[in-house]
Design an enzyme around this catalytic site. Structure first.
Site, PDB file in Angstrom:
ATOM      1  N   TYR A  11       0.833  -1.225   0.000  1.00  0.00           N
ATOM      2  CA  TYR A  11       0.000   0.000   0.000  1.00  0.00           C
ATOM      3  C   TYR A  11       0.864   1.272   0.000  1.00  0.00           C
ATOM      4  CZ  TYR A  11      -3.243   3.475   2.050  1.00  0.00           C
ATOM      5  OH  TYR A  11      -3.977   4.594   2.333  1.00  0.00           O
ATOM      6  N   ILE A  12       1.640   1.468   1.048  1.00  0.00           N
ATOM      7  CA  ILE A  12       2.421   2.711   1.120  1.00  0.00           C
ATOM      8  C   ILE A  12       3.630   2.633   0.183  1.00  0.00           C
ATOM      9  CG2 ILE A  12       3.631   4.298   2.670  1.00  0.00           C
ATOM     10  CD1 ILE A  12       1.845   3.176   4.961  1.00  0.00           C
ATOM     11  N   THR A  35       1.600  -9.959   0.257  1.00  0.00           N
ATOM     12  CA  THR A  35       0.514  -8.996   0.462  1.00  0.00           C
ATOM     13  C   THR A  35       0.557  -7.888  -0.598  1.00  0.00           C
ATOM     14  OG1 THR A  35       1.847  -7.767   2.046  1.00  0.00           O
ATOM     15  CG2 THR A  35       0.349  -9.397   2.955  1.00  0.00           C
ATOM     16  N   GLY A  36       1.697  -7.695  -1.204  1.00  0.00           N
ATOM     17  CA  GLY A  36       1.807  -6.723  -2.297  1.00  0.00           C
ATOM     18  C   GLY A  36       1.036  -7.209  -3.525  1.00  0.00           C
ATOM     19  N   PHE A  72       9.689  -0.960   3.421  1.00  0.00           N
ATOM     20  CA  PHE A  72       8.269  -0.943   3.783  1.00  0.00           C
ATOM     21  C   PHE A  72       7.753  -2.304   4.220  1.00  0.00           C
ATOM     22  CE2 PHE A  72       8.785   2.516   0.751  1.00  0.00           C
ATOM     23  CZ  PHE A  72       8.059   3.533   1.328  1.00  0.00           C
ATOM     24  N   SER A 116       6.318   3.513  13.118  1.00  0.00           N
ATOM     25  CA  SER A 116       4.895   3.685  13.446  1.00  0.00           C
ATOM     26  C   SER A 116       4.731   4.475  14.736  1.00  0.00           C
ATOM     27  CB  SER A 116       4.281   2.288  13.627  1.00  0.00           C
ATOM     28  OG  SER A 116       3.018   2.377  14.231  1.00  0.00           O
ATOM     29  N   TYR A 140       3.910  -5.724  17.805  1.00  0.00           N
ATOM     30  CA  TYR A 140       4.176  -5.049  16.526  1.00  0.00           C
ATOM     31  C   TYR A 140       5.004  -3.773  16.766  1.00  0.00           C
ATOM     32  CZ  TYR A 140       3.131  -1.610  12.903  1.00  0.00           C
ATOM     33  OH  TYR A 140       3.241  -0.615  11.974  1.00  0.00           O
ATOM     34  N   LYS A 144       9.060  -2.506  15.780  1.00  0.00           N
ATOM     35  CA  LYS A 144       9.448  -1.238  15.135  1.00  0.00           C
ATOM     36  C   LYS A 144      10.489  -0.507  15.990  1.00  0.00           C
ATOM     37  CE  LYS A 144       6.880  -1.518  11.478  1.00  0.00           C
ATOM     38  NZ  LYS A 144       7.467  -1.618  10.138  1.00  0.00           N
ATOM     39  N   ILE A 206     -18.011  -0.393  15.460  1.00  0.00           N
ATOM     40  CA  ILE A 206     -17.273   0.709  16.095  1.00  0.00           C
ATOM     41  C   ILE A 206     -16.712   0.160  17.404  1.00  0.00           C
ATOM     42  CG2 ILE A 206     -17.441   2.989  17.169  1.00  0.00           C
ATOM     43  CD1 ILE A 206     -19.631   3.706  15.290  1.00  0.00           C
ATOM     44  N   PHE A 207     -15.393   0.187  17.524  1.00  0.00           N
ATOM     45  CA  PHE A 207     -14.765  -0.417  18.699  1.00  0.00           C
ATOM     46  C   PHE A 207     -14.674   0.590  19.843  1.00  0.00           C
ATOM     47  CE2 PHE A 207     -12.539  -2.896  15.203  1.00  0.00           C
ATOM     48  CZ  PHE A 207     -13.401  -3.976  15.302  1.00  0.00           C
ATOM     49  N   ARG A 220      -8.070   9.820  15.902  1.00  0.00           N
ATOM     50  CA  ARG A 220      -6.821   9.492  15.206  1.00  0.00           C
ATOM     51  C   ARG A 220      -6.421  10.626  14.280  1.00  0.00           C
ATOM     52  NH1 ARG A 220      -6.803   6.474  18.606  1.00  0.00           N
ATOM     53  NH2 ARG A 220      -6.573   4.217  18.676  1.00  0.00           N
TER      54      ARG A 220
HETATM   55  N1  UFG Z   1     -11.946   1.089  14.226  1.00  0.00           N
HETATM   56  C1  UFG Z   1     -13.286   0.769  14.336  1.00  0.00           C
HETATM   57  N2  UFG Z   1     -13.781  -0.168  13.485  1.00  0.00           N
HETATM   58  C2  UFG Z   1     -13.026  -0.816  12.551  1.00  0.00           C
HETATM   59  C3  UFG Z   1     -11.669  -0.476  12.444  1.00  0.00           C
HETATM   60  C4  UFG Z   1     -11.151   0.476  13.319  1.00  0.00           C
HETATM   61  O1  UFG Z   1     -14.002   1.327  15.168  1.00  0.00           O
HETATM   62  O2  UFG Z   1     -13.553  -1.669  11.821  1.00  0.00           O
HETATM   63  C5  UFG Z   1     -11.404   2.131  15.096  1.00  0.00           C
HETATM   64  C6  UFG Z   1     -10.258   1.632  15.944  1.00  0.00           C
HETATM   65  O3  UFG Z   1     -10.708   1.081  17.132  1.00  0.00           O
HETATM   66  C7  UFG Z   1      -9.454   2.927  16.121  1.00  0.00           C
HETATM   67  C8  UFG Z   1      -9.689   3.705  14.834  1.00  0.00           C
HETATM   68  O4  UFG Z   1     -10.899   3.153  14.283  1.00  0.00           O
HETATM   69  O5  UFG Z   1      -9.937   3.651  17.189  1.00  0.00           O
HETATM   70  C9  UFG Z   1      -8.596   3.574  13.827  1.00  0.00           C
HETATM   71  O6  UFG Z   1      -8.319   2.181  13.648  1.00  0.00           O
HETATM   72  P1  UFG Z   1      -7.314   1.634  12.538  1.00  0.00           P
HETATM   73  O7  UFG Z   1      -7.270   0.144  12.693  1.00  0.00           O
HETATM   74  O8  UFG Z   1      -7.682   2.189  11.209  1.00  0.00           O
HETATM   75  O9  UFG Z   1      -5.937   2.294  12.961  1.00  0.00           O
HETATM   76  P2  UFG Z   1      -5.159   2.194  14.346  1.00  0.00           P
HETATM   77  O10 UFG Z   1      -5.120   3.587  14.907  1.00  0.00           O
HETATM   78  O11 UFG Z   1      -5.658   1.128  15.229  1.00  0.00           O
HETATM   79  O12 UFG Z   1      -3.767   1.682  13.807  1.00  0.00           O
HETATM   80  C10 UFG Z   1      -2.770   2.531  13.400  1.00  0.00           C
HETATM   81  C11 UFG Z   1      -1.885   1.795  12.393  1.00  0.00           C
HETATM   82  C12 UFG Z   1      -1.177   0.644  13.050  1.00  0.00           C
HETATM   83  C13 UFG Z   1      -0.505   1.111  14.320  1.00  0.00           C
HETATM   84  C14 UFG Z   1      -1.495   1.773  15.228  1.00  0.00           C
HETATM   85  C15 UFG Z   1      -0.938   2.242  16.534  1.00  0.00           C
HETATM   86  O13 UFG Z   1      -2.657   1.314  11.317  1.00  0.00           O
HETATM   87  O14 UFG Z   1      -0.222   0.118  12.177  1.00  0.00           O
HETATM   88  O15 UFG Z   1      -2.055   2.892  14.533  1.00  0.00           O
HETATM   89  O16 UFG Z   1      -0.027   3.236  16.333  1.00  0.00           O
HETATM   90  F1  UFG Z   1       0.056   0.091  14.971  1.00  0.00           F
END
Ligand code: UFG
Length: 323
Positions: A11-12, A35-36, A72, A116, A140, A144, A206-207, A220
């Site tokens: 991706y990136i 995965t690429g 990457f 990260s 993870y 890093k 939504i988590f 975020r």
């Molecule tokens: N979320 C949901 N539903 C989903 C997916 C995500 O509610 O289906 C929420 C997560 O709980 C979080 C936010 O949306 O609060 C963002 O989630 P992402 O999975 O998109 O991204 P993260 O912030 O969890 O992850 C990112 C990077 C990771 C890294 C992490 C911590 O993608 O590689 O930040 O720095 F490890």
């Protein structure tokens, strides 16, 4: 002189290859296509190989006149890293070690690393500056930060010059529509929203809605992948200009909550997002915000496409066409 891009079909990585080609760099992609995606190769030479295969990595440096490496290729799923840390330590450390050893054998000393925000662990202050303590919470993030430590030691001992780029939330898709974001399984918020709109996921989860944030959902710092790619080109130019090693955050210092992303997606697509509320995901912190002061000062970088509408518009255009 060529630039070796390990994971250049991901991706990136693929967005960065496109940016490098656009600026006239000669690129060699090293990717095992686990995965690429082959469709994400927009140019340059391609070596199909496994970065865990030290001989194959050394051979790449004997075959091509490499001047710098961008790395990457990495396992990136936080939840999986808790379940199977051995796989994460072996792969994320082993690939970096193989690249660094092959580089040194070939006399190459310039390295750009995909790090990260996960290295900071549970943030003590916001926005996060690069001098915030490194204390990763998940395996993870530990991989890093361990590679970052290796880079520092190799700088001191062997004259390695590196830029470790600590990404916040990479998102969006190339505005030309060729490249986009797809993981399997998909864990990231924005692709999951779009998959739910395309009917590929029944409903978005939504988590957590009980975070100490204005609307209770996690906040975020989303950065458009094209802005991220541009920062890599600037980091490469900095190393080619014999500048010192650096750790640099890549984010925008703009925080958006999960609910705000959903509302923005509804505006951009004109469709209601089907969602249900689930418990918090293990390890999710309430807020992650990057200071972008150092990226601006050291690299001369400014985000151009990282507003949430542009992120969603470009991602939606790609998802609709490609998924
Ligand atoms: N979320 C949901 N539903 C989903 C997916 C995500 O509610 O289906 C929420 C997560 O709980 C979080 C936010 O949306 O609060 C963002 O989630 P992402 O999975 O998109 O991204 P993260 O912030 O969890 O992850 C990112 C990077 C990771 C890294 C992490 C911590 O993608 O590689 O930040 O720095 F490890």
């Amino acid at each position: 002189m060529k630039i070796l891009v390990a994971g250049g079909a991901g991706y990136i990585g693929s967005h960065t290859v496109k940016a490098l080609l656009g600026e006239g760099f000669d690129v060699v992609i090293f990717d095992d296509f686990s995965t690429g995606k082959r469709d994400f190769v927009t140019g340059g030479a391609v070596i199909e190989g496994d970065l865990m295969d030290a001989a194959a990595v050394r051979k790449a440096f004997r075959t091509h006149d490499i001047g710098a490496v961008l790395h990457f290729a990495s396992l990136i799923q936080v939840e999986e890293s808790f379940r199977d840390p051995q796989r994460y330590y072996r792969h994320n450390l082993g690939t970096a070690m193989n690249l660094l050893e092959a580089m040194f054998e070939a006399g190459v000393r310039r390295f750009i690393f995909s790090s990260s925000a996960a290295v900071y662990g549970i943030p003590q202050r916001q926005p996060i500056t690069e001098d915030h303590p490194v204390n990763p919470y998940n395996p993870y993030g530990v991989t890093k930060s361990m590679v970052e430590r290796i880079l520092q030691d190799y700088d001191r001992a062997y004259g390695l010059r590196f830029v470790s780029l600590r990404y916040f939330n990479a998102a969006g898709a190339d505005p030309d529509g060729i490249l986009g974001e797809m993981h399997d399984p998909e864990t990231h918020l924005i692709p999951n929203i779009l998959l739910s709109l395309l009917g590929k996921k029944p409903v978005l989860g939504i988590f957590g809605t009980d975070f100490p944030t204005p609307d209770g959902t996690a906040v975020r710092d989303y950065i458009h992948v094209t802005d991220l790619a541009a920062a890599h080109v600037l980091a490469l130019r900095s190393l080619l200009g014999d500048k010192p090693s650096e750790f640099i955050n890549l984010g925008t210092n703009v925080g958006i909550s999960v609910l705000e992303v959903i509302r923005a997606a509804e505006r951009v697509t004109g469709k209601p997002v089907p969602y249900k509320i689930l418990p918090r995901r293990e390890g999710d912190v309430p807020v992650l915000l990057a200071s972008r002061e150092k990226a601006e000062r050291v690299l001369g970088w400014t985000p151009r496409l990282s507003d949430i509408e542009t992120i969603l518009r470009t991602a939606w255009a790609w998802h609709r066409k490609s998924v």
